[in-house]
Design an enzyme around this catalytic site. Structure first.
Site, mmCIF file in Angstrom:
data_model
loop_
_atom_site.group_PDB
_atom_site.id
_atom_site.type_symbol
_atom_site.label_atom_id
_atom_site.label_comp_id
_atom_site.label_asym_id
_atom_site.label_seq_id
_atom_site.Cartn_x
_atom_site.Cartn_y
_atom_site.Cartn_z
ATOM 1 N N ASP A 54 -12.770 2.373 -1.199
ATOM 2 C CA ASP A 54 -11.947 2.736 -0.059
ATOM 3 C C ASP A 54 -12.539 3.981 0.576
ATOM 4 O OD1 ASP A 54 -9.884 2.704 1.720
ATOM 5 O OD2 ASP A 54 -8.493 3.753 0.416
ATOM 6 N N HIS A 55 -12.780 3.919 1.823
ATOM 7 C CA HIS A 55 -13.380 5.019 2.590
ATOM 8 C C HIS A 55 -14.724 5.419 1.985
ATOM 9 C CE1 HIS A 55 -9.172 6.402 4.122
ATOM 10 N NE2 HIS A 55 -9.386 5.119 4.266
ATOM 11 N N HIS B 44 0.860 -1.192 0.000
ATOM 12 C CA HIS B 44 0.000 0.000 0.000
ATOM 13 C C HIS B 44 0.898 1.246 0.000
ATOM 14 C CE1 HIS B 44 -2.775 3.022 1.623
ATOM 15 N NE2 HIS B 44 -3.752 2.224 1.244
ATOM 16 N N HIS C 225 -7.634 0.003 -4.360
ATOM 17 C CA HIS C 225 -8.453 0.823 -3.465
ATOM 18 C C HIS C 225 -9.007 1.951 -4.316
ATOM 19 C CE1 HIS C 225 -6.386 -0.198 0.645
ATOM 20 N NE2 HIS C 225 -6.980 -1.231 0.087
ATOM 21 N N CYS D 175 -3.697 2.327 -4.473
ATOM 22 C CA CYS D 175 -4.685 3.084 -3.710
ATOM 23 C C CYS D 175 -4.814 4.465 -4.359
ATOM 24 C CB CYS D 175 -4.259 3.208 -2.246
ATOM 25 S SG CYS D 175 -5.413 4.254 -1.321
HETATM 26 C C1 DNO Z 1 -6.683 3.477 5.601
HETATM 27 C C2 DNO Z 1 -6.057 2.337 4.921
HETATM 28 C C3 DNO Z 1 -4.645 2.063 5.376
HETATM 29 C C4 DNO Z 1 -4.211 0.710 4.848
HETATM 30 C C5 DNO Z 1 -2.826 0.302 5.229
HETATM 31 C C6 DNO Z 1 -2.428 -0.918 4.456
HETATM 32 O O1 DNO Z 1 -7.848 3.596 5.618
HETATM 33 O O2 DNO Z 1 -6.142 2.433 3.562
HETATM 34 O O3 DNO Z 1 -4.583 2.060 6.745
HETATM 35 O O4 DNO Z 1 -5.054 -0.262 5.337
HETATM 36 O O5 DNO Z 1 -1.918 1.318 5.003
HETATM 37 O O6 DNO Z 1 -1.301 -1.489 4.999
#
Ligand code: DNO
Length: 405
Positions: free
Chosen positions: A360-361, A239, A304, A277
């Site tokens: 993601d989020h 990530h 993500h 991401c």
């Molecule tokens: C936040 C996430 C990060 C992710 C880590 C992966 O919401 O995208 O905390 O899980 O960095 O190792």
């Protein structure tokens, strides 16, 4: 593209039933309760698999644990101190155990001390919902005046440092505390939260570790674990830094396309891959997400899909988490590039032709504002994000199929 959803385990206020109703096809989770550096036992992994597989009334959910996020890398490994060799052995053992339980994708990051960093966890949007935000001036105020890191003032552009002094002068004690809490909130799901004294102690330990040294430590780690992952059929995926910029004087080494290209080269194995991401990388104006997907797609094992709106015209500054289709990343172009990558994999007969992604989020909207979930992980905001993304995937697949017919 497989539609997955992050679940923090039995304590998550968003349940397996909720995610099923959001239409997800697979689960992303981790054993957050196991201390970093310890082995993930087969029994604990299976216990979590059993929880994912059932709805609240005991009916089968039809869901499985598709992606581990994260199998965390210890600070000792990052610094090559203390128990780092044992931790690497444990990491390998955990990978073997995960493979034995049928799990193939493992996400991790190599950010020193802090995982993602925001200054606001519930920033009010014009529509009355909230989102997470990174305000560069607030962050500078934290670094210079609350944490009082030596050298902090000089590490910001002069106008940011000046604005931070003014901002800090106007903050009452409650706002100062809240800002500090927001910044050190760290790893979602983590059991332990850091105090300012902990952060200072960590920073002290990184004084001798610059970006080159951290990268060497990272490559040493990969040289050990990537061959094991390859051997047992696990796809590791790193990530990126979030935000993708050095913070608190700490080195950050996974912020750009060039960083990823270097990572791929360091250990040239398919198992040494990427979590692309879009939200993290998109906070820098020079990261071209659709282009990265086209150029590095071969090794992208997990996506993500998140969008940010950059608030200033500079390379890196304040940003907030926008709706999934509304930020600065061209999400449709990114998804199109991912679908093309899947087609290439199908043509090549690859078994991993379906790339897992998660919304993601999400912004906190409607009942999210009452039901407190992990910051960034509300039920309805993510459901909305997933629905929008699923719409794009469906439309693009439909037109590709029509063109082929
Ligand atoms: C936040 C996430 C990060 C992710 C880590 C992966 O919401 O995208 O905390 O899980 O960095 O190792």
């Amino acid at each position: 593209m497989k539609q997955t959803w992050r679940w923090f385990g039995p304590h998550d206020t968003v349940s397996v039933d909720d995610m099923l109703q959001a239409g997800v096809q697979g689960v992303v989770t981790a054993l957050h309760h196991v201390p970093t550096g310890d082995v993930w036992s087969v029994e604990e992994i299976q216990r979590r698999q059993a929880l994912v597989a059932r709805m609240a009334d005991g009916a089968p959910s039809g869901l499985g644990w598709d992606v581990v996020e994260s199998l965390p890398v210890s600070e000792d490994i990052k610094k090559q101190r203390g128990d780092w060799k044992t931790h690497i052995d444990h990491y390998k053992t955990s990978l073997r155990h995960l493979a034995r339980c049928g799990i193939e994708v493992v996400c991790y990051n190599f950010m020193p001390v802090l995982d993602w960093t925001r200054t606001d966890l519930g920033w009010r949007l014009p529509h009355g919902g909230t989102c997470m935000r990174f305000d560069f001036i607030d962050f500078a105020a934290f670094d210079i005046h609350i944490l009082q890191r030596p050298g902090a003032a000089e590490s910001f552009p002069a106008e940011i440092a000046e604005a931070a002094a003014e901002r800090f002068a106007a903050m009452d004690a409650a706002r100062q505390r809240q800002l500090a809490d927001n910044v050190v909130f760290g790893l979602p799901g983590a059991a332990d939260h850091m105090t300012l004294a902990d952060v200072r102690a960590h920073l002290q330990e990184y004084r001798q570790i610059d970006a080159d040294r951290l990268r060497r430590h990272f490559h040493d780690f990969l040289e050990q674990v990537a061959p094991v992952a390859q051997d047992v059929g696990i796809r590791l995926c790193c990530h990126p830094d979030d935000p993708p910029h050095p913070l608190l004087g700490l080195p950050r080494i996974m912020s750009t396309e060039a960083d990823y290209a270097q990572l791929m080269k360091a250990v040239d194995l398919p198992a040494n891959g990427i979590t692309l991401c879009a939200g993290s990388l998109g906070a820098r104006a020079d990261n071209d997400l659709p282009g990265m997907m086209r150029r590095l797609g071969d090794r992208v094992h997990f996506l993500h899909l998140r969008n940010v709106r950059r608030e200033t015209g500079v390379l890196f500054g304040s940003f907030h988490e926008a709706e999934h289709l509304a930020g600065d990343t061209d999400m449709v172009a990114l998804i199109e590039a991912a679908l093309q990558e899947e087609q290439r994999r199908r043509d090549a007969g690859r078994a991993d032709s379906s790339i897992p992604f998660r919304p993601d989020h999400g912004q906190d909207i409607l009942d999210d504002l009452k039901r407190k979930a992990q910051p960034g992980y509300p039920a309805i905001g993510r459901l909305r994000g997933l629905a929008e993304l699923r719409g794009v995937v469906t439309a693009l697949e439909h037109s590709a199929a029509r063109r082929a017919a």
